[in-house]
Design a protein around this motif. Sequence first.
Motif, PDB file in Angstrom:
ATOM      1  N   THR A  59       0.822  -1.283  -0.029  1.00 12.07           N
ATOM      2  CA  THR A  59       0.159  -0.082   0.188  1.00 12.07           C
ATOM      3  C   THR A  59       0.995   1.224  -0.031  1.00 12.07           C
ATOM      4  O   THR A  59       2.172   1.140   0.192  1.00 12.07           O
ATOM      5  CB  THR A  59      -0.945   0.046   1.184  1.00 12.07           C
ATOM      6  OG1 THR A  59      -0.215   0.011   2.268  1.00 12.07           O
ATOM      7  CG2 THR A  59      -1.854  -1.193   1.288  1.00 12.07           C
ATOM      8  N   GLU A  65      -5.432  -1.683   0.151  1.00 13.52           N
ATOM      9  CA  GLU A  65      -5.222  -3.093  -0.097  1.00 13.52           C
ATOM     10  C   GLU A  65      -6.164  -3.430  -1.440  1.00 13.52           C
ATOM     11  O   GLU A  65      -5.478  -4.641  -2.097  1.00 13.52           O
ATOM     12  CB  GLU A  65      -5.392  -3.703   1.077  1.00 13.52           C
ATOM     13  CG  GLU A  65      -4.392  -3.604   2.409  1.00 13.52           C
ATOM     14  CD  GLU A  65      -4.688  -2.465   3.083  1.00 13.52           C
ATOM     15  OE1 GLU A  65      -3.771  -2.237   3.948  1.00 13.52           O
ATOM     16  OE2 GLU A  65      -5.498  -1.603   3.150  1.00 13.52           O
ATOM     17  N   ARG A  66      -7.306  -2.985  -1.531  1.00 13.82           N
ATOM     18  CA  ARG A  66      -8.031  -3.249  -2.621  1.00 13.82           C
ATOM     19  C   ARG A  66      -7.286  -2.862  -4.034  1.00 13.82           C
ATOM     20  O   ARG A  66      -7.331  -3.738  -4.825  1.00 13.82           O
ATOM     21  CB  ARG A  66      -9.429  -2.657  -2.305  1.00 13.82           C
ATOM     22  CG  ARG A  66     -10.319  -3.235  -1.392  1.00 13.82           C
ATOM     23  CD  ARG A  66     -11.320  -2.509  -1.214  1.00 13.82           C
ATOM     24  NE  ARG A  66     -11.061  -1.222  -0.462  1.00 13.82           N
ATOM     25  CZ  ARG A  66     -12.033  -0.588   0.193  1.00 13.82           C
ATOM     26  NH1 ARG A  66     -13.206  -0.629   0.184  1.00 13.82           N
ATOM     27  NH2 ARG A  66     -11.652   0.875   0.705  1.00 13.82           N
ATOM     28  N   ALA A  69      -4.459  -5.387  -4.404  1.00  9.75           N
ATOM     29  CA  ALA A  69      -5.131  -6.614  -4.574  1.00  9.75           C
ATOM     30  C   ALA A  69      -5.578  -6.677  -5.883  1.00  9.75           C
ATOM     31  O   ALA A  69      -5.284  -7.671  -7.024  1.00  9.75           O
ATOM     32  CB  ALA A  69      -6.141  -7.046  -3.915  1.00  9.75           C
ATOM     33  N   SER A  70      -6.275  -5.480  -6.585  1.00  9.64           N
ATOM     34  CA  SER A  70      -6.683  -5.444  -8.160  1.00  9.64           C
ATOM     35  C   SER A  70      -5.494  -5.701  -8.804  1.00  9.64           C
ATOM     36  O   SER A  70      -5.602  -6.094  -9.943  1.00  9.64           O
ATOM     37  CB  SER A  70      -7.466  -4.289  -8.227  1.00  9.64           C
ATOM     38  OG  SER A  70      -7.983  -4.118  -9.612  1.00  9.64           O
ATOM     39  N   GLU A  91     -16.919  -7.887  -6.451  1.00  5.80           N
ATOM     40  CA  GLU A  91     -16.511  -6.764  -5.933  1.00  5.80           C
ATOM     41  C   GLU A  91     -15.582  -7.108  -4.634  1.00  5.80           C
ATOM     42  O   GLU A  91     -15.960  -8.041  -3.904  1.00  5.80           O
ATOM     43  CB  GLU A  91     -17.231  -5.588  -5.510  1.00  5.80           C
ATOM     44  CG  GLU A  91     -17.926  -5.001  -6.436  1.00  5.80           C
ATOM     45  CD  GLU A  91     -17.062  -4.042  -7.564  1.00  5.80           C
ATOM     46  OE1 GLU A  91     -16.066  -3.453  -6.837  1.00  5.80           O
ATOM     47  OE2 GLU A  91     -16.843  -4.166  -8.865  1.00  5.80           O
ATOM     48  N   PRO A  92     -14.169  -6.437  -4.553  1.00  5.73           N
ATOM     49  CA  PRO A  92     -13.457  -6.871  -3.295  1.00  5.73           C
ATOM     50  C   PRO A  92     -14.075  -6.323  -2.062  1.00  5.73           C
ATOM     51  O   PRO A  92     -14.629  -5.218  -2.204  1.00  5.73           O
ATOM     52  CB  PRO A  92     -12.098  -6.319  -3.740  1.00  5.73           C
ATOM     53  CG  PRO A  92     -12.536  -4.996  -4.628  1.00  5.73           C
ATOM     54  CD  PRO A  92     -13.586  -5.425  -5.327  1.00  5.73           C
ATOM     55  N   ARG A  93     -13.773  -7.024  -0.898  1.00  5.45           N
ATOM     56  CA  ARG A  93     -14.292  -6.916   0.246  1.00  5.45           C
ATOM     57  C   ARG A  93     -12.924  -6.789   1.405  1.00  5.45           C
ATOM     58  O   ARG A  93     -12.384  -7.640   1.283  1.00  5.45           O
ATOM     59  CB  ARG A  93     -15.315  -7.958   0.768  1.00  5.45           C
ATOM     60  CG  ARG A  93     -15.857  -7.588   2.133  1.00  5.45           C
ATOM     61  CD  ARG A  93     -17.119  -8.417   2.557  1.00  5.45           C
ATOM     62  NE  ARG A  93     -17.006  -9.747   2.661  1.00  5.45           N
ATOM     63  CZ  ARG A  93     -16.893 -10.221   3.842  1.00  5.45           C
ATOM     64  NH1 ARG A  93     -16.958  -9.344   5.064  1.00  5.45           N
ATOM     65  NH2 ARG A  93     -16.571 -11.349   3.943  1.00  5.45           N
ATOM     66  N   LEU A  94     -12.800  -5.688   1.882  1.00  5.11           N
ATOM     67  CA  LEU A  94     -11.957  -5.383   2.691  1.00  5.11           C
ATOM     68  C   LEU A  94     -12.005  -5.600   4.058  1.00  5.11           C
ATOM     69  O   LEU A  94     -12.968  -5.066   4.626  1.00  5.11           O
ATOM     70  CB  LEU A  94     -11.172  -3.945   2.659  1.00  5.11           C
ATOM     71  CG  LEU A  94     -10.031  -3.677   3.370  1.00  5.11           C
ATOM     72  CD1 LEU A  94      -8.795  -4.573   2.979  1.00  5.11           C
ATOM     73  CD2 LEU A  94      -9.570  -2.223   3.297  1.00  5.11           C
ATOM     74  N   VAL A 104      -8.368  -8.818   1.787  1.00  2.00           N
ATOM     75  CA  VAL A 104      -9.000  -8.463   0.510  1.00  2.00           C
ATOM     76  C   VAL A 104      -9.746 -10.010  -0.021  1.00  2.00           C
ATOM     77  O   VAL A 104      -8.873 -10.824  -0.225  1.00  2.00           O
ATOM     78  CB  VAL A 104      -8.513  -7.848  -0.624  1.00  2.00           C
ATOM     79  CG1 VAL A 104      -9.525  -7.649  -1.646  1.00  2.00           C
ATOM     80  CG2 VAL A 104      -7.754  -6.629  -0.030  1.00  2.00           C
ATOM     81  N   TYR A 106     -12.646 -11.969  -2.500  1.00  2.00           N
ATOM     82  CA  TYR A 106     -13.346 -11.968  -3.795  1.00  2.00           C
ATOM     83  C   TYR A 106     -14.058 -13.265  -3.488  1.00  2.00           C
ATOM     84  O   TYR A 106     -13.638 -14.352  -3.098  1.00  2.00           O
ATOM     85  CB  TYR A 106     -12.526 -12.017  -4.901  1.00  2.00           C
ATOM     86  CG  TYR A 106     -11.718 -10.676  -5.263  1.00  2.00           C
ATOM     87  CD1 TYR A 106     -12.234  -9.678  -5.955  1.00  2.00           C
ATOM     88  CD2 TYR A 106     -10.015 -10.577  -4.513  1.00  2.00           C
ATOM     89  CE1 TYR A 106     -11.166  -8.693  -6.265  1.00  2.00           C
ATOM     90  CE2 TYR A 106      -9.655  -9.648  -5.084  1.00  2.00           C
ATOM     91  CZ  TYR A 106     -10.084  -8.448  -5.835  1.00  2.00           C
ATOM     92  OH  TYR A 106      -9.203  -7.487  -6.266  1.00  2.00           O
ATOM     93  N   ARG A 121      -8.419 -14.838  -2.046  1.00  2.00           N
ATOM     94  CA  ARG A 121      -8.282 -14.046  -0.722  1.00  2.00           C
ATOM     95  C   ARG A 121      -6.834 -13.511  -0.784  1.00  2.00           C
ATOM     96  O   ARG A 121      -5.844 -14.359  -0.879  1.00  2.00           O
ATOM     97  CB  ARG A 121      -8.641 -14.594   0.546  1.00  2.00           C
ATOM     98  CG  ARG A 121     -10.136 -14.975   0.925  1.00  2.00           C
ATOM     99  CD  ARG A 121     -10.406 -15.586   1.962  1.00  2.00           C
ATOM    100  NE  ARG A 121     -11.925 -15.818   2.008  1.00  2.00           N
ATOM    101  CZ  ARG A 121     -12.692 -16.530   2.903  1.00  2.00           C
ATOM    102  NH1 ARG A 121     -11.700 -16.967   4.085  1.00  2.00           N
ATOM    103  NH2 ARG A 121     -13.692 -16.700   2.766  1.00  2.00           N
TER     104      ARG A 121
END
Length: 227
Positions: A59, A65-66, A69-70, A91-94, A104, A106, A121
């Motif tokens: 980061t 982090e999202r 991760a993307s 959509e990513p979940r943090l 993160v 998915y 993850r």
Amino acid sequence: MLGAGLLLASGASAEGRVSVAAVGSLEGVDGIHGVALERRTGAVRSARFRRGGARRFRTAPGRDERAVASDFVAEHRAAFGLADLDGELSEPRLVSDAYGQRHVRYRQRHRGLPVFGGRLRLHFDLRGELRAVTASIVPGIDADDATPQLSEAAAGGIALAFVARERAGEGDVSSLAVLGAELMFFRAGLVQRIAGTDHLAWAIEVASPERRIRDRVFVDARSGKVI
């Protein structure tokens, strides 16, 4: 809860293989400490980074982090058995754990619906550096029709009858009820880690009032058979 040995005509055999080159590209990333593969599909199921090794995937101000991760998933999606990021992942979940580390998450999707067991993850340390990736992606899904021919109510009735038969003798099954239902894509044999066919299915949760019985039944959303 899975029906015994029922393979239905509604799905073709599907065990998509991940290319060796895609996995090799991930193994060559700076900081990679180890990669483990799923035996049947060749897809990466876990990857670990050395502490301080994943400098490209950490980061920064304006990049959480999202976002990291993307970038990572976009670059190495093929190694996990993914092709179309927009269509194959939620959509990513943090989330944060009890130690303050962030993750993160998915969920795999196909034709707009969730895929049973499909998860990706990414795990970050307190410095915001990517330390590990864990995955259980179902590659090469061979089922495209996302419109059920069986209603949710009908699938619930089939699941109730199935659990009542399977659980007979374990108590009063007359009080069983459907707690919930979700339409998804389901690969038969996934839980047993064997090759199987893909189905559009209703995942029905059936339970007794005191929850001594609580089962999940997969009903083919076209044929109405328990998978």
